[in-house]
Design an enzyme around this catalytic site. Structure first.
Site, PDB file in Angstrom:
ATOM      1  N   SER A  79      44.987  43.733  50.340  1.00  0.00           N
ATOM      2  CA  SER A  79      44.234  42.287  50.370  1.00  0.00           C
ATOM      3  C   SER A  79      45.514  41.312  50.583  1.00  0.00           C
ATOM      4  CB  SER A  79      44.244  41.967  48.818  1.00  0.00           C
ATOM      5  OG  SER A  79      44.007  40.606  48.504  1.00  0.00           O
ATOM      6  N   TYR A  94      41.952  35.843  54.381  1.00  0.00           N
ATOM      7  CA  TYR A  94      41.549  34.903  54.406  1.00  0.00           C
ATOM      8  C   TYR A  94      41.751  34.168  55.487  1.00  0.00           C
ATOM      9  CZ  TYR A  94      39.766  35.926  49.377  1.00  0.00           C
ATOM     10  OH  TYR A  94      39.338  36.415  48.726  1.00  0.00           O
ATOM     11  N   THR A 128      37.862  38.082  55.802  1.00  0.00           N
ATOM     12  CA  THR A 128      36.526  37.534  53.953  1.00  0.00           C
ATOM     13  C   THR A 128      36.032  36.298  54.254  1.00  0.00           C
ATOM     14  OG1 THR A 128      37.920  38.824  52.916  1.00  0.00           O
ATOM     15  CG2 THR A 128      36.505  37.344  51.861  1.00  0.00           C
ATOM     16  N   LYS A 130      33.460  40.990  55.556  1.00  0.00           N
ATOM     17  CA  LYS A 130      33.534  41.431  54.938  1.00  0.00           C
ATOM     18  C   LYS A 130      32.616  40.315  54.067  1.00  0.00           C
ATOM     19  CE  LYS A 130      35.588  43.258  50.222  1.00  0.00           C
ATOM     20  NZ  LYS A 130      35.495  40.892  49.255  1.00  0.00           N
ATOM     21  N   HIS A 159      31.260  39.442  46.336  1.00  0.00           N
ATOM     22  CA  HIS A 159      32.584  39.217  45.526  1.00  0.00           C
ATOM     23  C   HIS A 159      32.755  39.559  44.521  1.00  0.00           C
ATOM     24  CE1 HIS A 159      36.259  37.141  47.615  1.00  0.00           C
ATOM     25  NE2 HIS A 159      37.127  37.477  47.037  1.00  0.00           N
TER      26      HIS A 159
HETATM   27  C1  LIG Z   1      41.037  40.823  40.433  1.00  0.00           C
HETATM   28  C2  LIG Z   1      39.565  41.003  42.231  1.00  0.00           C
HETATM   29  C3  LIG Z   1      40.428  40.417  42.929  1.00  0.00           C
HETATM   30  C4  LIG Z   1      40.047  40.378  44.020  1.00  0.00           C
HETATM   31  N1  LIG Z   1      40.835  39.940  45.149  1.00  0.00           N
HETATM   32  C5  LIG Z   1      40.555  40.391  46.453  1.00  0.00           C
HETATM   33  C6  LIG Z   1      40.359  39.730  47.734  1.00  0.00           C
HETATM   34  O1  LIG Z   1      41.893  39.115  47.507  1.00  0.00           O
HETATM   35  N2  LIG Z   1      40.711  39.441  48.389  1.00  0.00           N
HETATM   36  C7  LIG Z   1      39.100  39.540  48.756  1.00  0.00           C
HETATM   37  O2  LIG Z   1      38.415  39.424  49.977  1.00  0.00           O
HETATM   38  N3  LIG Z   1      38.165  40.314  48.356  1.00  0.00           N
HETATM   39  C8  LIG Z   1      38.639  40.247  46.589  1.00  0.00           C
HETATM   40  N4  LIG Z   1      38.191  40.463  45.596  1.00  0.00           N
HETATM   41  C9  LIG Z   1      37.144  41.248  45.767  1.00  0.00           C
HETATM   42  C10 LIG Z   1      36.986  42.663  45.740  1.00  0.00           C
HETATM   43  O3  LIG Z   1      36.965  43.121  47.648  1.00  0.00           O
HETATM   44  C11 LIG Z   1      35.584  43.628  46.241  1.00  0.00           C
HETATM   45  O4  LIG Z   1      34.837  42.900  46.824  1.00  0.00           O
HETATM   46  C12 LIG Z   1      34.759  43.892  44.873  1.00  0.00           C
HETATM   47  O5  LIG Z   1      35.810  43.453  43.841  1.00  0.00           O
HETATM   48  C13 LIG Z   1      34.315  44.585  44.284  1.00  0.00           C
HETATM   49  O6  LIG Z   1      33.093  44.880  43.646  1.00  0.00           O
HETATM   50  P1  LIG Z   1      33.533  45.773  42.260  1.00  0.00           P
HETATM   51  O7  LIG Z   1      35.077  44.987  41.669  1.00  0.00           O
HETATM   52  O8  LIG Z   1      32.793  45.545  41.426  1.00  0.00           O
HETATM   53  O9  LIG Z   1      34.449  46.678  42.750  1.00  0.00           O
HETATM   54  C14 LIG Z   1      38.616  40.338  44.422  1.00  0.00           C
HETATM   55  C15 LIG Z   1      38.358  41.247  43.612  1.00  0.00           C
HETATM   56  C16 LIG Z   1      38.605  41.779  41.927  1.00  0.00           C
HETATM   57  C17 LIG Z   1      38.149  41.556  40.483  1.00  0.00           C
HETATM   58  O1  LIG Z   2      40.413  36.504  42.584  1.00  0.00           O
HETATM   59  C1  LIG Z   2      39.677  36.684  43.718  1.00  0.00           C
HETATM   60  O2  LIG Z   2      38.831  36.852  43.816  1.00  0.00           O
HETATM   61  C2  LIG Z   2      40.172  36.315  45.788  1.00  0.00           C
HETATM   62  O3  LIG Z   2      39.536  36.605  46.266  1.00  0.00           O
HETATM   63  C3  LIG Z   2      41.106  35.479  45.736  1.00  0.00           C
HETATM   64  C4  LIG Z   2      42.064  34.673  47.182  1.00  0.00           C
HETATM   65  C5  LIG Z   2      42.580  34.133  47.340  1.00  0.00           C
HETATM   66  C6  LIG Z   2      44.306  34.360  45.910  1.00  0.00           C
HETATM   67  C7  LIG Z   2      43.671  35.335  45.075  1.00  0.00           C
HETATM   68  C8  LIG Z   2      42.874  36.022  44.553  1.00  0.00           C
END
Ligand SMILES: Cc1cc2nc3c(=O)[nH]c(=O)nc-3n(C[C@H](O)[C@H](O)[C@H](O)COP(=O)(O)O)c2cc1C
Ligand SMILES: O=C(O)C(=O)c1ccccc1
Length: 364
Positions: free
Chosen positions: A106, A134, A160, A229, A253
């Site tokens: 990430s 991002y 993303t 994504k 997401h």
């Molecule tokens: C705590 C958390 C943080 C996430 N941070 C990001 C991120 O920084 N960038 C991103 O593209 N997706 C982020 N996602 C989305 C995940 O990549 C993913 O699409 C999603 O968690 C999939 O669903 P699941 O949690 O049910 O497996 C985040 C998801 C969670 C739960």
């Molecule tokens: O929390 C998230 O899902 C996420 O994608 C995110 C985006 C920017 C900063 C930190 C987390």
């Protein structure tokens, strides 16, 4: 009690974490309709196994963009691993690498990308990493972040596209989660300095006018394969392929951006049809059981990615916990394949699933 299933890690993580941090990981946008849909959709899809096929040895390995993965399960990018456990991103990267799989790092990681890839490679020298971006409105700064990820050895850029703005996470707003001062530093968002060092961190911005033109710019910014994504519409999947992307991630997401997007497993068949095998299709959202993985493969995914379950493993048991999560899911997938008469993931086909999600969806 020994955790047997991914849900046991969820319960243990919830016990261990500060409630505001738990809410950040578990929560989603608005009424969390999509958060719930992602997991509950799997219960509506039945498996109809084939028998007498002698599938004694199962082959779980898959090839994705030139990487041979030990199984069709990889780590989705998730922010802020150091909030879950002191092992942080290094621990999760080591566990994923040791399992023979791939981590998407990430942009909002709390550990520098160079340290994450080095940690993963210490566990498995062949480990592969992709970097999630991002796109920042300041393109020169975006370019610096991309070059940093390239230099750290990431082999694809995962852009993303479902976040032109940040989702409405009401749990976090109630908890004041994002206002906590100095809680964490997104280590990969530091300012590039003329000395080649990395200076103060910037806060992560979103590109409100994100468009296909930015994809054209990305081509000039990197020679890495670009993965999109956050594709949910089959028409966007078709455009993505026409615009030369290397792979797509079907994702809402984890229900954290737009609420009431259908479950990703319900969106997958139409997207797989539009892509028609031209690029790999990764699905994330709601994968909690080996049978969920099998259903995603049956409806046309090349592989699936795990978001929250990796965090649960980390919170419950650090690097070891993430390793356990991956090993449990692998064993479950292997067992489900055996029970469906599949000796290879390539044999997991649509004949095994009923009803097709779009049929059950249209009957709602
Ligand atoms: C705590 C958390 C943080 C996430 N941070 C990001 C991120 O920084 N960038 C991103 O593209 N997706 C982020 N996602 C989305 C995940 O990549 C993913 O699409 C999603 O968690 C999939 O669903 P699941 O949690 O049910 O497996 C985040 C998801 C969670 C739960
Ligand atoms: O929390 C998230 O899902 C996420 O994608 C995110 C985006 C920017 C900063 C930190 C987390």
């Amino acid at each position: 009690m020994t955790p047997l299933a991914l849900r046991d890690f969820e319960a243990e993580a919830r016990r261990r974490l500060d409630p505001a941090i738990w809410d950040y990981y578990a929560g989603g946008a608005d009424d969390e309709v999509t958060v719930r849909a992602n997991t509950s959709a799997y219960a509506r899809i039945g498996l109809v196994p084939r028998v007498l096929r002698g599938a004694f040895h199962r082959q779980l390995a898959v090839d994705v963009l030139g990487h041979r993965l030990s199984m069709p399960i990889l780590a989705a990018p998730t922010a802020f691993h150091l909030l879950a456990h002191p092992d942080g991103e290094k621990g999760s990267a080591r566990a994923v690498a040791a399992a023979g799989s791939l981590s998407i790092i990430s942009m909002a990681a709390t550990t520098a990308v160079e340290e994450i890839t080095a940690a993963g490679r210490s566990a498995n020298p062949d480990a592969a990493f992709w970097f999630q971006l991002y796109l920042q409105p300041d393109l020169a700064y975006s370019q610096a972040v991309i070059e940093r990820a390239e230099a750290a050895g990431c082999s694809a850029l995962v852009v993303t596209v479902d976040s032109p703005v940040y989702g409405n996470r009401e749990r976090d707003r109630r908890n004041g989660f994002l206002d906590l001062p100095g809680l964490l530093v997104a280590e990969n968002t530091r300012e590039p300095l003329p000395t080649g060092e990395w200076g103060n961190p910037r806060s992560i911005g979103f590109t409100g006018d994100l468009s296909w033109d930015h994809l054209a710019w990305l081509r000039t910014a990197t020679s890495l394969p670009v993965v999109l994504k956050g594709i949910t519409h089959p028409e966007d999947a078709r455009l993505a392929v026409e615009n030369g992307v290397a792979a797509i991630v079907v994702s809402n997401h984890g229900g954290r951006q737009l609420d009431t997007v259908p479950a990703t497993i319900d969106l997958l068949p139409a997207i797989a049809e539009a892509v028609d095998g031209r690029v790999p299709v990764v699905l994330d959202g709601g994968i909690r059981r080996g049978t969920d993985v099998l259903k995603a493969l049956a409806f046309g995914a090349t592989a699936v990615a795990l978001g929250r379950p990796i965090i649960w493993g980390l919170a419950a048991g650090g690097e070891q916990g993430v390793g356990d999560v991956l090993s449990i899911l692998r064993t479950e997938l292997d067992r489900a394949m055996a029970l469906c008469g599949c000796s290879s993931v390539l044999e997991v086909s649509r004949e095994l699933v009923r009803p097709a999600p779009e049929e059950s969806w249209s009957r709602l």
